[in-house]
Design a protein around this motif. Structure first.
Motif, PDB file in Angstrom:
ATOM      1  N   LYS A   7      48.946  72.605  59.863  1.00  0.00           N
ATOM      2  CA  LYS A   7      50.261  71.817  60.169  1.00  0.00           C
ATOM      3  C   LYS A   7      51.658  72.892  60.535  1.00  0.00           C
ATOM      4  O   LYS A   7      51.882  73.853  59.580  1.00  0.00           O
ATOM      5  N   VAL A   8      52.574  72.797  61.577  1.00  0.00           N
ATOM      6  CA  VAL A   8      53.589  73.708  61.781  1.00  0.00           C
ATOM      7  C   VAL A   8      54.549  73.199  60.715  1.00  0.00           C
ATOM      8  O   VAL A   8      54.615  71.812  60.741  1.00  0.00           O
ATOM      9  N   SER A   9      55.543  73.453  59.718  1.00  0.00           N
ATOM     10  CA  SER A   9      55.935  72.816  58.789  1.00  0.00           C
ATOM     11  C   SER A   9      56.900  72.758  59.756  1.00  0.00           C
ATOM     12  O   SER A   9      57.470  73.485  60.266  1.00  0.00           O
ATOM     13  N   LYS A  10      57.923  71.404  58.883  1.00  0.00           N
ATOM     14  CA  LYS A  10      59.248  71.062  59.780  1.00  0.00           C
ATOM     15  C   LYS A  10      60.360  72.753  59.895  1.00  0.00           C
ATOM     16  O   LYS A  10      61.263  72.759  60.475  1.00  0.00           O
ATOM     17  N   SER A  11      60.509  72.865  58.890  1.00  0.00           N
ATOM     18  CA  SER A  11      61.376  73.982  58.548  1.00  0.00           C
ATOM     19  C   SER A  11      60.760  74.938  59.477  1.00  0.00           C
ATOM     20  O   SER A  11      62.016  75.613  60.407  1.00  0.00           O
ATOM     21  N   ARG A  12      59.186  75.499  59.883  1.00  0.00           N
ATOM     22  CA  ARG A  12      58.763  76.377  60.973  1.00  0.00           C
ATOM     23  C   ARG A  12      59.713  76.434  62.156  1.00  0.00           C
ATOM     24  O   ARG A  12      60.227  76.544  63.133  1.00  0.00           O
ATOM     25  N   ARG A  13      58.998  74.736  62.464  1.00  0.00           N
ATOM     26  CA  ARG A  13      59.294  74.580  63.394  1.00  0.00           C
ATOM     27  C   ARG A  13      61.065  74.797  64.320  1.00  0.00           C
ATOM     28  O   ARG A  13      61.381  74.932  65.048  1.00  0.00           O
ATOM     29  N   ASP A  14      61.849  74.130  63.235  1.00  0.00           N
ATOM     30  CA  ASP A  14      62.932  74.583  63.577  1.00  0.00           C
ATOM     31  C   ASP A  14      63.909  75.503  63.223  1.00  0.00           C
ATOM     32  O   ASP A  14      64.809  75.094  64.548  1.00  0.00           O
ATOM     33  N   MET A  15      63.339  76.281  62.990  1.00  0.00           N
ATOM     34  CA  MET A  15      63.753  77.605  62.629  1.00  0.00           C
ATOM     35  C   MET A  15      63.557  78.284  64.153  1.00  0.00           C
ATOM     36  O   MET A  15      64.448  79.304  65.161  1.00  0.00           O
ATOM     37  N   ARG A  16      62.389  77.571  64.536  1.00  0.00           N
ATOM     38  CA  ARG A  16      61.767  78.302  65.935  1.00  0.00           C
ATOM     39  C   ARG A  16      62.860  78.216  67.329  1.00  0.00           C
ATOM     40  O   ARG A  16      62.990  78.560  68.176  1.00  0.00           O
ATOM     41  N   ARG A  17      63.325  76.638  67.121  1.00  0.00           N
ATOM     42  CA  ARG A  17      64.447  75.957  68.391  1.00  0.00           C
ATOM     43  C   ARG A  17      66.255  76.132  67.184  1.00  0.00           C
ATOM     44  O   ARG A  17      66.222  75.479  68.523  1.00  0.00           O
ATOM     45  N   SER A  18      65.878  77.277  66.405  1.00  0.00           N
ATOM     46  CA  SER A  18      66.973  78.054  65.832  1.00  0.00           C
ATOM     47  C   SER A  18      67.917  77.716  67.552  1.00  0.00           C
ATOM     48  O   SER A  18      69.467  78.509  67.704  1.00  0.00           O
ATOM     49  N   HIS A  19      67.178  78.721  68.652  1.00  0.00           N
ATOM     50  CA  HIS A  19      68.073  79.423  69.379  1.00  0.00           C
ATOM     51  C   HIS A  19      68.356  78.475  70.893  1.00  0.00           C
ATOM     52  O   HIS A  19      68.631  78.961  72.027  1.00  0.00           O
ATOM     53  N   ASP A  20      67.784  77.570  70.751  1.00  0.00           N
ATOM     54  CA  ASP A  20      67.786  76.526  71.948  1.00  0.00           C
ATOM     55  C   ASP A  20      69.147  76.279  71.757  1.00  0.00           C
ATOM     56  O   ASP A  20      69.515  75.343  73.282  1.00  0.00           O
TER      57      ASP A  20
END
Length: 61
Positions: A7-20
């Motif tokens: 499972k991808v953690s919320k932290s890692r998922r949100d860091m990936r989306r920070s550029h959006d």
């Protein structure tokens, strides 16, 4: 079919989306007229770009 192994953690998922996130457009003050304009764009009122006359100046403003 490809399935994630962990499972991808919320932290890692949100860091990936920070550029959006939407960024507000930047403006610079024109040296000649003192009005705000977009950087690297032609000033439509005067028709100047980087100190050169590129377009005919608009007179109906």
């Amino acid at each position: 079919m490809a399935v994630p192994k962990k499972k991808v953690s919320k932290s890692r998922r949100d860091m990936r989306r920070s550029h959006d996130a939407l960024k507000s457009p930047s403006y610079v003050e024109d040296q000649d007229s003192g009005e705000l304009r977009r950087p690297h764009h032609i000033d439509l009122k005067s028709g100047m770009y980087r100190g050169r006359q590129v377009l005919e100046p608009k007179s109906d403003f």
